[in-house]
Design an enzyme around this catalytic site. Structure first.
Site, mmCIF file in Angstrom:
data_model
loop_
_atom_site.group_PDB
_atom_site.id
_atom_site.type_symbol
_atom_site.label_atom_id
_atom_site.label_comp_id
_atom_site.label_asym_id
_atom_site.label_seq_id
_atom_site.Cartn_x
_atom_site.Cartn_y
_atom_site.Cartn_z
ATOM 1 N N HIS A 1 2.295 -7.371 -2.437
ATOM 2 C CA HIS A 1 2.276 -7.202 -0.984
ATOM 3 C C HIS A 1 0.890 -7.538 -0.445
ATOM 4 O O HIS A 1 -0.069 -7.719 -1.201
ATOM 5 C CB HIS A 1 2.584 -5.739 -0.617
ATOM 6 C CG HIS A 1 4.012 -5.346 -0.781
ATOM 7 N ND1 HIS A 1 4.862 -5.133 0.275
ATOM 8 C CD2 HIS A 1 4.751 -5.134 -1.905
ATOM 9 C CE1 HIS A 1 6.065 -4.800 -0.176
ATOM 10 N NE2 HIS A 1 6.022 -4.791 -1.509
ATOM 11 N N GLU B 1 3.358 -12.009 5.708
ATOM 12 C CA GLU B 1 3.242 -11.360 4.407
ATOM 13 C C GLU B 1 4.323 -11.859 3.452
ATOM 14 O O GLU B 1 4.049 -12.081 2.273
ATOM 15 C CB GLU B 1 3.342 -9.834 4.576
ATOM 16 C CG GLU B 1 3.210 -9.092 3.245
ATOM 17 C CD GLU B 1 3.494 -7.606 3.356
ATOM 18 O OE1 GLU B 1 3.700 -7.116 4.481
ATOM 19 O OE2 GLU B 1 3.524 -6.955 2.291
ATOM 20 N N GLU C 1 -1.335 -4.096 -3.001
ATOM 21 C CA GLU C 1 -1.620 -4.615 -1.657
ATOM 22 C C GLU C 1 -2.878 -5.460 -1.824
ATOM 23 O O GLU C 1 -3.977 -4.929 -1.972
ATOM 24 C CB GLU C 1 -1.856 -3.467 -0.665
ATOM 25 C CG GLU C 1 -0.649 -2.554 -0.435
ATOM 26 C CD GLU C 1 0.342 -3.102 0.589
ATOM 27 O OE1 GLU C 1 0.194 -4.262 1.029
ATOM 28 O OE2 GLU C 1 1.273 -2.359 0.942
ATOM 29 N N HIS D 1 9.223 -7.943 0.830
ATOM 30 C CA HIS D 1 9.895 -8.399 2.059
ATOM 31 C C HIS D 1 10.664 -9.704 1.815
ATOM 32 O O HIS D 1 10.837 -10.114 0.673
ATOM 33 C CB HIS D 1 8.878 -8.490 3.210
ATOM 34 C CG HIS D 1 7.976 -7.299 3.242
ATOM 35 N ND1 HIS D 1 8.394 -6.052 3.655
ATOM 36 C CD2 HIS D 1 6.682 -7.123 2.832
ATOM 37 C CE1 HIS D 1 7.397 -5.173 3.529
ATOM 38 N NE2 HIS D 1 6.343 -5.798 3.028
#
Ligand SMILES: [Zn+2]
Length: 219
Positions: free
Chosen positions: A108, A53, A184, A15
């Site tokens: 992430h 995040e 993640e 992101h």
């Protein structure tokens, strides 16, 4: 383990800080591999207290870069700050491909609202669509999973199996021609895990585990 000459590692912080304010750019369709298209990117998730995040992935990536640079690796990041838009997921794969990266890791944190969902998982492209996505990627995924476990992080109790999750829907993995996985690190919506994800000490622990996995994989 020291780097071999010319060995490039690409780190892909998930992101970006400018994504939320630029929905048109972020929602446009881009190639996703396997004949599909997908949105350029998303805004990512956040802790219930509002720690984003994108800030987490940026901070951890810088810490991993510091650790790997100290070992002699050449490190390329897919974005240069935490305030811009994108790059899109297909371009994130392209950066690793053009760098001829020996390893690529997307960083992430997840945002599951399932009560009690916590733990890390490593996503990898499955089924593989090229040779790099086969045995090399499997070994990278396993090495990263093992390093996270060794660092004391629990495997996810809500997705995948034993900290691994084969995926066919992640463009940044589908389009990679280099060994590439996506970690993640934890669930930002889990209160206990959120405190680790939100703390500098916690982020250093994630970064140390990721850096040691990459060095071990390349060694
Ligand atoms: Zn994400």
């Amino acid at each position: 383990m020291a780097a071999k000459p010319g060995q490039v590692v690409v780190l892909d912080p998930g992101h970006n800080g400018g994504n939320a304010a630029n929905p048109t750019a972020i929602n446009r369709q881009v190639p996703a591999g396997r004949g599909q298209t997908k949105e350029c990117d998303t805004t990512g998730t956040a802790t219930n207290a509002g720690y984003s995040e994108h800030a987490f992935t940026w901070d951890v990536s810088l810490r991993v870069r510091t650790a790997l640079t100290a070992k002699g690796y050449q490190v390329v990041l897919t974005r240069q700050d935490d305030t811009s838009v994108g790059p899109c997921v297909d371009e994130r794969a392209g950066i690793g491909n053009r760098a001829n990266a020996a390893a690529v890791v997307s960083i992430h944190a997840d945002g599951s609202l399932t009560s009690g969902a916590h733990g890390f998982h490593v996503a990898y492209p499955n089924p593989p669509v090229n040779a790099a996505q086969g045995a090399p990627t499997t070994r990278l995924a396993n090495t990263l999973r093992d390093a996270m476990v060794a660092a004391g992080f629990p495997t996810a109790n809500y997705i995948g199996s034993n900290g691994l999750d084969g995926r066919a829907d992640l463009a940044g993995l589908n389009l990679s021609e280099q060994p590439k996985v996506l970690v993640e690190c934890g669930n930002m919506r889990d209160s206990a895990e959120a405190s680790t994800l939100s703390s500098a000490e916690g982020r250093q622990r994630y970064a140390d585990a990721i850096a040691s996995a990459i060095a071990s994989y390349l060694g």
